[in-house]
Write a protein that holds these residues in place. Structure first.
Motif, PDB file in Angstrom:
ATOM      1  N   UNK A   1       0.822  -1.204   0.000  1.00 37.21           N
ATOM      2  CA  UNK A   1       0.000   0.000   0.000  1.00 37.21           C
ATOM      3  C   UNK A   1       0.863   1.264   0.000  1.00 37.21           C
ATOM      4  N   UNK A   2       0.207   2.394  -0.240  1.00 37.73           N
ATOM      5  CA  UNK A   2       0.912   3.663  -0.189  1.00 37.73           C
ATOM      6  C   UNK A   2       1.184   4.055   1.264  1.00 37.73           C
ATOM      7  N   UNK A   3       2.228   4.830   1.513  1.00 38.69           N
ATOM      8  CA  UNK A   3       2.453   5.346   2.864  1.00 38.69           C
ATOM      9  C   UNK A   3       1.345   6.326   3.242  1.00 38.69           C
ATOM     10  N   UNK A   4       1.188   6.637   4.515  1.00 40.45           N
ATOM     11  CA  UNK A   4       0.159   7.597   4.928  1.00 40.45           C
ATOM     12  C   UNK A   4       0.293   8.924   4.186  1.00 40.45           C
ATOM     13  N   UNK A   5      -0.855   9.555   3.965  1.00 41.23           N
ATOM     14  CA  UNK A   5      -0.839  10.820   3.222  1.00 41.23           C
ATOM     15  C   UNK A   5      -0.080  11.919   3.958  1.00 41.23           C
ATOM     16  N   UNK A   6      -0.296  12.027   5.264  1.00 46.32           N
ATOM     17  CA  UNK A   6       0.416  13.045   6.020  1.00 46.32           C
ATOM     18  C   UNK A   6       1.826  12.538   6.311  1.00 46.32           C
ATOM     19  N   UNK A   7       2.853  13.159   5.727  1.00 44.56           N
ATOM     20  CA  UNK A   7       4.217  12.645   5.926  1.00 44.56           C
ATOM     21  C   UNK A   7       4.659  12.819   7.369  1.00 44.56           C
TER      22      UNK A   7
ATOM     23  N   UNK B   1      -0.576  -1.602  10.101  1.00 46.49           N
ATOM     24  CA  UNK B   1      -0.790  -2.977   9.647  1.00 46.49           C
ATOM     25  C   UNK B   1      -1.839  -2.965   8.526  1.00 46.49           C
ATOM     26  N   UNK B   2      -1.437  -2.713   7.296  1.00 46.29           N
ATOM     27  CA  UNK B   2      -2.389  -2.639   6.181  1.00 46.29           C
ATOM     28  C   UNK B   2      -3.186  -3.931   6.029  1.00 46.29           C
ATOM     29  N   UNK B   3      -4.447  -3.780   5.682  1.00 48.04           N
ATOM     30  CA  UNK B   3      -5.319  -4.941   5.495  1.00 48.04           C
ATOM     31  C   UNK B   3      -4.917  -5.693   4.234  1.00 48.04           C
ATOM     32  N   UNK B   4      -4.592  -6.959   4.408  1.00 49.45           N
ATOM     33  CA  UNK B   4      -4.202  -7.776   3.271  1.00 49.45           C
ATOM     34  C   UNK B   4      -2.996  -7.252   2.522  1.00 49.45           C
ATOM     35  N   UNK B   5      -2.176  -6.456   3.202  1.00 49.06           N
ATOM     36  CA  UNK B   5      -1.021  -5.806   2.573  1.00 49.06           C
ATOM     37  C   UNK B   5      -1.433  -4.955   1.371  1.00 49.06           C
ATOM     38  N   UNK B   6      -2.692  -4.518   1.351  1.00 45.83           N
ATOM     39  CA  UNK B   6      -3.217  -3.724   0.230  1.00 45.83           C
ATOM     40  C   UNK B   6      -3.824  -2.402   0.675  1.00 45.83           C
ATOM     41  N   UNK B   7      -4.486  -2.387   1.793  1.00 48.43           N
ATOM     42  CA  UNK B   7      -5.242  -1.205   2.213  1.00 48.43           C
ATOM     43  C   UNK B   7      -4.640  -0.648   3.488  1.00 48.43           C
ATOM     44  N   UNK B   8      -3.932   0.465   3.350  1.00 53.33           N
ATOM     45  CA  UNK B   8      -3.422   1.189   4.508  1.00 53.33           C
ATOM     46  C   UNK B   8      -4.262   2.422   4.761  1.00 53.33           C
TER      47      UNK B   8
ATOM     48  N   UNK C   1      -7.630   4.039   2.789  1.00 52.38           N
ATOM     49  CA  UNK C   1      -8.864   4.351   3.515  1.00 52.38           C
ATOM     50  C   UNK C   1      -9.269   5.799   3.273  1.00 52.38           C
ATOM     51  N   UNK C   2      -8.299   6.718   3.284  1.00 55.31           N
ATOM     52  CA  UNK C   2      -8.600   8.131   3.028  1.00 55.31           C
ATOM     53  C   UNK C   2      -9.187   8.322   1.634  1.00 55.31           C
ATOM     54  N   UNK C   3      -8.611   7.652   0.647  1.00 55.03           N
ATOM     55  CA  UNK C   3      -9.123   7.761  -0.720  1.00 55.03           C
ATOM     56  C   UNK C   3     -10.558   7.253  -0.813  1.00 55.03           C
ATOM     57  N   UNK C   4     -10.806   6.134  -0.161  1.00 60.75           N
ATOM     58  CA  UNK C   4     -12.134   5.542  -0.210  1.00 60.75           C
ATOM     59  C   UNK C   4     -13.151   6.452   0.454  1.00 60.75           C
TER      60      UNK C   4
ATOM     61  N   UNK D   1     -14.706  -5.600  13.207  1.00 60.37           N
ATOM     62  CA  UNK D   1     -15.064  -6.871  13.848  1.00 60.37           C
ATOM     63  C   UNK D   1     -14.094  -7.983  13.495  1.00 60.37           C
ATOM     64  N   UNK D   2     -13.051  -7.657  12.699  1.00 62.46           N
ATOM     65  CA  UNK D   2     -12.028  -8.651  12.413  1.00 62.46           C
ATOM     66  C   UNK D   2     -12.036  -9.213  11.014  1.00 62.46           C
ATOM     67  N   UNK D   3     -12.930  -8.750  10.137  1.00 61.25           N
ATOM     68  CA  UNK D   3     -13.018  -9.263   8.766  1.00 61.25           C
ATOM     69  C   UNK D   3     -12.600  -8.157   7.802  1.00 61.25           C
ATOM     70  N   UNK D   4     -11.428  -8.293   7.181  1.00 56.09           N
ATOM     71  CA  UNK D   4     -10.909  -7.229   6.326  1.00 56.09           C
ATOM     72  C   UNK D   4     -11.354  -7.345   4.872  1.00 56.09           C
ATOM     73  N   UNK D   5     -11.965  -8.461   4.497  1.00 56.55           N
ATOM     74  CA  UNK D   5     -12.335  -8.680   3.107  1.00 56.55           C
ATOM     75  C   UNK D   5     -13.208  -7.587   2.511  1.00 56.55           C
ATOM     76  N   UNK D   6     -14.328  -7.209   3.142  1.00 57.21           N
ATOM     77  CA  UNK D   6     -15.173  -6.156   2.562  1.00 57.21           C
ATOM     78  C   UNK D   6     -14.462  -4.817   2.423  1.00 57.21           C
ATOM     79  N   UNK D   7     -13.554  -4.491   3.339  1.00 51.55           N
ATOM     80  CA  UNK D   7     -12.835  -3.218   3.227  1.00 51.55           C
ATOM     81  C   UNK D   7     -11.886  -3.250   2.029  1.00 51.55           C
ATOM     82  N   UNK D   8     -11.216  -4.366   1.816  1.00 50.58           N
ATOM     83  CA  UNK D   8     -10.337  -4.482   0.655  1.00 50.58           C
ATOM     84  C   UNK D   8     -11.154  -4.352  -0.624  1.00 50.58           C
TER      85      UNK D   8
END
Length: 494
Positions: A140-146, A288-295, A299-302, A325-332
């Motif tokens: 994923x990309x690093x956080x927007x705020x450096x 800890x990005x979700x699925x190594x895809x969503x940091x 989330x900010x973009x979404x 609740x512990x399920x990262x699939x829908x967020x990805x």
């Protein structure tokens, strides 16, 4: 983000009526030959396509020509033509004609052939291609705020490389991808369509294009409707800082709506509580990005994308609820569906060439740090979205004062809480386009006419398109009943 294109398909379905084969009765000598759209354009059924040639450089009208692709829906026997632009800049218009025509009320359906187009530099109209830039962006990309100067420099290096890639692959086009040239193209289309005047409906960035056309071509401007209005008094650079607090306010409305539906989402019972949980989730994703895809950046973009129309709110709220609740699939999945495009060459081309941008990054940094205090969820995201304009390899267009000269009065449509094109833009456009009327909804969706199911908004626009007469006074409307509070039930039943 500036004024991104309107995602019309979120709230309206496509009609199945076919484009008639008869010639345009009002203009037998029109220079447009409609035919079936090429399959690779993905045009909706019932859409016809045509091409016209226009000068790449209007200063040399007999020089190199480029091809523009238009789309049409409705009957070619219709007495009038309504040209439509869905926004962007950089949004394809190929699907817009059918979408708008199939959404028109019965009293307008037989009166208008709806024509849309891919503007120069977009899609099927000599597109700006920046090449494969995917390797420039980590996942994923690093956080927007450096967090420090090194992180900021790494993001800055990406922005510079994007600008270099666009120059390398499309440098011959970039000086000519401007809103003023797109307005000149529209007048060429008007002539080709055999019309003395141009009736026009523009959403989002399409309002800037329409206002530019009306300013440059007042004598051939017909009935002009500008929906979700870009501020004509600020530069594109300044527009981002105008958006930041509006996006933050809209996010607060979203958090409050999630809180009101706590029985479903379990993220808190108040907007403040939901906002606190949201920030905790944001920090968790940064570490800890979700699925190594969503940091946190994804989330900010979404979140930013979901602020355009509240029909997106249930999808995002449900995804974040599952993650909590512990399920990262829908967020990805939601991030993949709603996230912003990493590099939109056409949008960059228009934005970067339409106005002057600060070349000294210290100006951007100072302005963004200031904006971040009031809009911590969006300020740095918005800055990175346009940062390549600091290094753009094309001259800016000569300035034009919207509303100058004999520019006509137009009809403006706006939602009070629209975060993509904040309401002050519509108020400033009304002042610039003297005599214009404003239809103002109390809602917050980006794109009102036809697509927010608000009869109070639609009626004055329909009347204007039918008669050419503006309302006697501004019109104020309540938000449509299907807004936020009803969304959960509507999507539960879908």
């Amino acid at each position: 983000m500036t004024a991104r294109g309107l995602c019309l398909a979120v709230t309206a379905g496509l009609g199945a009526a076919l484009l008639a084969a008869a010639p345009v009765s009002a203009a037998p000598a029109a220079g447009v030959k409609w035919a079936a759209c090429p399959p690779d354009l993905g045009a909706p059924r019932g859409t016809g396509c045509a091409n016209i040639s226009v000068p790449l450089d209007y200063a040399q009208p007999s020089g190199k020509q480029i091809s523009l692709t238009m789309a049409a829906a409705g009957s070619l026997d219709a007495p009038n033509i309504l040209m439509v632009n869905p926004g962007g800049p950089g949004e394809s218009g190929i699907g817009t004609a059918q979408l708008v025509w199939s959404s028109l009320p019965p009293e307008l359906v037989d009166k208008y052939l709806v024509v849309s187009f891919d503007p120069r530099g977009v899609g099927a109209s000599s597109p700006v291609d920046c090449g494969d830039t995917s390797g420039l962006f980590p996942t994923p990309m690093p956080p927007n705020r450096p967090a420090n100067a090194d992180q900021e420099q790494k993001r800055l290096d990406i922005a510079r490389k994007v600008a270099d890639a666009c120059a390398q692959h499309a440098g011959d086009l970039l000086p000519y991808i401007t809103t003023q040239n797109a307005a000149r193209d529209m007048d060429r289309m008007r002539v080709a369509l055999g019309k003395d005047k141009l009736d026009y409906l523009g959403y989002s960035y399409g309002t800037k294009l329409g206002a530019t056309y009306a300013t440059m071509f007042p004598a051939t401007s017909g009935r002009i409707v500008l929906d979700s209005v870009v501020d004509p008094t600020v530069s594109t650079y300044q527009t981002a800082y105008q958006q930041d607090p509006a996006l933050q306010r809209r996010a607060a409305q979203f958090f409050a709506w999630v809180g009101a539906n706590d029985a479903k989402y379990h993220l808190g019972t108040t907007g403040d509580a939901v906002g606190g949980v949201w920030n905790t989730i944001r920090d968790t994703l940064a570490a800890h990005p979700a699925g190594d895809k969503v940091g946190s950046e994804e989330l900010d973009e979404t979140l930013a994308s979901a602020m355009y129309v509240d029909a997106s709110w249930p999808t995002l709220a449900d995804a974040v609820s599952h993650f909590h609740a512990g399920d990262s699939g829908p967020l990805i999945g939601a991030a993949g569906q709603l996230a912003l495009q990493r590099v939109d060459g056409a949008q960059l081309a228009y934005n970067c060439a339409d106005d002057k941008w600060p070349a000294d990054w210290r100006t951007w940094h100072t302005d963004t740090v200031r904006a971040d205090k009031k809009a911590p969820l969006f300020a740095w995201l918005n800055t990175w979205y346009s940062a390549s304009c600091a290094f753009w390899k094309a001259p800016t267009a000569p300035p034009i004062e919207i509303g100058s000269g004999k520019a006509p009065a137009v009809l403006l449509v706006q939602a009070k809480d629209d975060s993509a094109t904040p309401v002050e833009g519509a108020l400033h456009m009304q002042q610039a386009m003297r005599g214009s009327r404003l239809v103002l909804s109390a809602g917050g969706n980006h794109g009102q006419f036809l697509f927010d199911q608000n009869a109070c908004v639609d009626k004055p626009v329909v009347d204007y398109l039918l008669t050419g007469r503006l309302p006697a006074a501004d019109v104020k409307c309540a938000a449509p009943p299907a807004s936020a509070s009803a969304l959960a039930d509507r999507f539960e039943q879908a």
